[in-house]
Design an enzyme around this catalytic site. Sequence first.
Site, mmCIF file in Angstrom:
data_model
loop_
_atom_site.group_PDB
_atom_site.id
_atom_site.type_symbol
_atom_site.label_atom_id
_atom_site.label_comp_id
_atom_site.label_asym_id
_atom_site.label_seq_id
_atom_site.Cartn_x
_atom_site.Cartn_y
_atom_site.Cartn_z
ATOM 1 N N PRO A 27 0.815 -1.220 0.000
ATOM 2 C CA PRO A 27 0.000 0.000 0.000
ATOM 3 C C PRO A 27 0.847 1.268 0.000
ATOM 4 C CG PRO A 27 -0.055 -1.049 2.156
ATOM 5 C CD PRO A 27 0.628 -1.994 1.235
ATOM 6 N N GLU A 69 2.585 -7.859 9.068
ATOM 7 C CA GLU A 69 2.866 -6.426 9.090
ATOM 8 C C GLU A 69 3.835 -6.003 7.995
ATOM 9 O OE1 GLU A 69 1.301 -4.153 11.033
ATOM 10 O OE2 GLU A 69 0.078 -5.908 11.504
ATOM 11 N N ARG A 101 -3.884 -8.989 -20.556
ATOM 12 C CA ARG A 101 -4.772 -8.671 -21.675
ATOM 13 C C ARG A 101 -4.100 -7.782 -22.709
ATOM 14 N NH1 ARG A 101 -8.183 -4.681 -21.456
ATOM 15 N NH2 ARG A 101 -10.018 -5.991 -21.795
ATOM 16 N N ASP A 142 -10.345 0.272 -24.598
ATOM 17 C CA ASP A 142 -10.733 0.169 -23.194
ATOM 18 C C ASP A 142 -10.751 1.529 -22.527
ATOM 19 O OD1 ASP A 142 -11.097 -2.525 -23.032
ATOM 20 O OD2 ASP A 142 -9.033 -2.967 -22.491
#
Length: 243
Positions: A89, A116, A154, A169
């Site tokens: 993150p 963690e 893809r 897209d």
Amino acid sequence: MIFHVLTLFPDMIRDGFQTSITGRAVEKGLLSLDTVNIRDFSVNKHNRVDDYPYGGGAGMVMQAEPVYLAYQSVAEKLPKKPKVLYMSPQGKVFNQRMAEELAQEEELVFLCGHYEGIDERVLEEIVDEEVSIGDYVLTGGELPALVIMDAVSRLVGGVLHNEDSAEFDSFHDNLLEYPQYSRPEVWRDKAVPPILMSGHHANVEKWRREQSLIRTLERRPDLLENANLTKQDKKFLAKLKEV
């Protein structure tokens, strides 16, 4: 394209990747998946790969050595150092441009953490880039790895049945995709826009481009700053903003 995934849950990666479009691409030999169980490289008799963090604190930290040995089991078989992505993150937020860049690689290694996190020293040793799929925290890196692998896959030639699909897209030219319609022509009193059934390809393309601009302005105006816009696009957007 070959994906190598260093993980504590290889079944989660295999089950998620070897289905649908990516699964068929694996069967055709267009994609290849190699999962490496980090726990197989544990350096203690209990097969543990985590320990308490130095300095105290909640949770456990994945140890450096098992992660490094798992990586080495992949790297030693390859002619050059592969690009290693750590799902975190704290990383750079993934987007379509990153997917396009990663699709140019022949092999990618995904490192999936848990608890963690992972001992910083091994990250400094092997990781090329930390990548996030959004500003939230998950229980592990497997789902982010699957998301990125799907987005990259893809873009590999032959993976999509219709090679034009990727070109139009959402996020192509940094714009959102135009609305799509299929049969029946009228559904619950809602009709397909007549322009799409006109047979006039130039007008259809113009309508679709305008719809992409409208949607992007309404839903993701931040994308327009870096969008690939023509003079006509800019004039159309200026008129929309005047309304």
